[in-house]
Design an enzyme around this catalytic site. Structure first.
Site, PDB file in Angstrom:
ATOM      1  N   SER A  47       0.836  -1.195   0.000  1.00 37.78           N
ATOM      2  CA  SER A  47       0.000   0.000   0.000  1.00 37.78           C
ATOM      3  C   SER A  47       0.871   1.245   0.000  1.00 37.78           C
ATOM      4  O   SER A  47       1.906   1.287   0.685  1.00 37.78           O
ATOM      5  CB  SER A  47      -0.908   0.000   1.239  1.00 37.78           C
ATOM      6  OG  SER A  47      -2.005   0.860   1.061  1.00 37.78           O
TER       7      SER A  47
ATOM      8  N   CYS B 126      -6.809  -0.755  11.630  1.00 34.21           N
ATOM      9  CA  CYS B 126      -7.982  -1.370  11.022  1.00 34.21           C
ATOM     10  C   CYS B 126      -8.891  -2.026  12.049  1.00 34.21           C
ATOM     11  O   CYS B 126      -9.989  -2.464  11.727  1.00 34.21           O
ATOM     12  CB  CYS B 126      -7.548  -2.407   9.986  1.00 34.21           C
ATOM     13  SG  CYS B 126      -6.707  -1.663   8.585  1.00 34.21           S
TER      14      CYS B 126
END
Length: 398
Positions: free
Chosen positions: A205, A331
């Site tokens: 990412s 997350c």
């Protein structure tokens, strides 16, 4: 690179990194000047965008020691993980449905595995020891004739513990099983080489390496028998039919620039941040009833996860608004459960909830570390002085 809010000491680089000024400068023309659709190659603006995409693809490929034809762009690592795991299961389930992973994987992997389990996949999650390490013997014994995928992260996002990727890749190759690696936390921080480490599929990412949020990449190794993954999204033939949708040109350009920056900074940053991390750690571990979570040696150079017993991590962070810290995976924020990573390592609920992750970055300075040490020591002293549990512990009752 400096934080725009000078009142904040930012030590949460595992959650996200600020966009580097060079990366931003590289992106800006593709918002306002070269705004063409990269699929519209019949005119100049479209071709300019398409050329920028290929430059970025080459930059990401170089960072991984891959070929440009092995890189496809996604909206981030979570999408790449979903595409890889779901696609492999869909295309290889006639051969077998057994997937091996680990209890301490990122939620993007574990939740996808749980979803595939409901679709008929046989998911086996290997345990870790008290330092967060897996057993290669356990992995060898877990492989079966119907095993289609081995799935391990390169480095843990909460403790920084690095898995033995070289050996895992060798084992997967020996058994002719696909090896998927979530390398989101490792890419750009330590060397990653998909060729020598025998990684078949990898996710990363941009926002973990000083690039923009909302863009990532999926590496799919080119083999004589192509790896079958397929597209997670339908509606277009972009990215060699593997990712439908209009390409995020500025974001992809930013990922490419961030990849180039990572290659330039990697060696000097490993040395610099590891020294700062060790200094921070050695100072904080002098606090009574404090210990390190994870493997002190086998981990990322910029990550430290410390348990301050008899003090909840949420109390420390609430008392120190000038520090940007984390109690676990970004997350999993909002979850009422303790860290699944720390509990898998054998910590009880109380110790897991007393642990804080410090993750350093390009902008971290020695002065900031000195300030952090002072603030943490004072905050823990104040909280413990008002804690009945701490008083009982000091009295030898608890």
């Amino acid at each position: 690179m400096q934080n725009t809010d000078q009142s904040i000491i930012y030590l949460d680089h595992c959650a996200t990194t600020p966009v580097d000024s060079m990366v931003l400068d590289t992106m800006l023309p593709y918002f306002k000047d070269y705004y063409g659709n990269a699929s519209s190659i019949h005119h100049k603006l479209g071709r300019k965008a398409a050329e920028a995409i290929e430059i970025a693809r080459n930059q990401v490929a170089k960072l991984l020691h891959a070929s440009t034809k092995e890189i496809i762009f996604t909206s981030g690592a979570t999408e790449a993980i979903n595409q890889a795991l779901s696609g492999i299961f869909l295309h290889y389930q006639q051969i077998g449905k057994h997937i091996i992973t680990c209890e301490t994987e990122h939620p993007a992997v574990l939740d996808t595995c749980n979803y595939l389990s409901r679709k008929g996949a046989d998911i086996q999650k290997l345990p870790v020891d008290q330092k967060g390490n897996i057993s290669l013997n356990d992995l060898q014994q877990a492989i079966r004739q119907d095993t289609i995928l081995i799935c391990f992260m390169f480095a843990n996002n909460e403790t920084g513990v690095i898995h033995p990727i070289d050996q895992i890749g060798e084992i997967a190759k020996e058994h002719n099983v696909l090896f998927f690696c979530d390398a989101t936390q490792a890419v750009g921080k330590i060397p990653v080489n998909v060729k020598t480490q025998h990684i078949d599929v990898l996710a990363l990412s941009a926002h973990k390496i000083y690039g923009p949020k909302g863009v990532g990449a999926l590496f799919i190794k080119r083999r004589s028998a192509p790896i079958q993954i397929g597209s997670l999204l339908q509606g277009g033939k972009q990215e060699n039919n593997l990712r439908a949708g209009t390409l995020n040109v500025p974001g992809i350009v930013g990922l490419g620039a961030a990849a180039s920056l990572a290659m330039e900074m990697e060696n000097q940053e490993i040395s610099r941040v590891s020294k700062l991390r060790d200094y921070l750690e050695n100072s904080l571990l002098q606090i009574p009833e404090t210990f390190l979570n994870g493997d002190a040696l086998n981990r990322l150079p910029h990550v430290s996860n410390i348990c301050f017993q008899y003090v909840k991590s949420t109390e420390i962070m609430a008392n120190l608004p000038q520090l940007a810290l984390s109690a676990g995976s970004a997350c999993a924020s909002g979850s009422l459960e303790p860290s699944h990573v720390l509990t898998a390592m054998g910590l009880n609920k109380e110790k897991a909830e007393s642990s804080i992750r410090f993750s350093l970055g390009y902008s971290t300075t020695e002065d900031q570390i000195n300030q952090t040490i002072e603030l943490i020591i004072n905050a823990i002293g104040d909280i413990r002085n008002n804690s009945p549990l701490w008083q009982l512990h000091k009295a030898g009752v608890h």
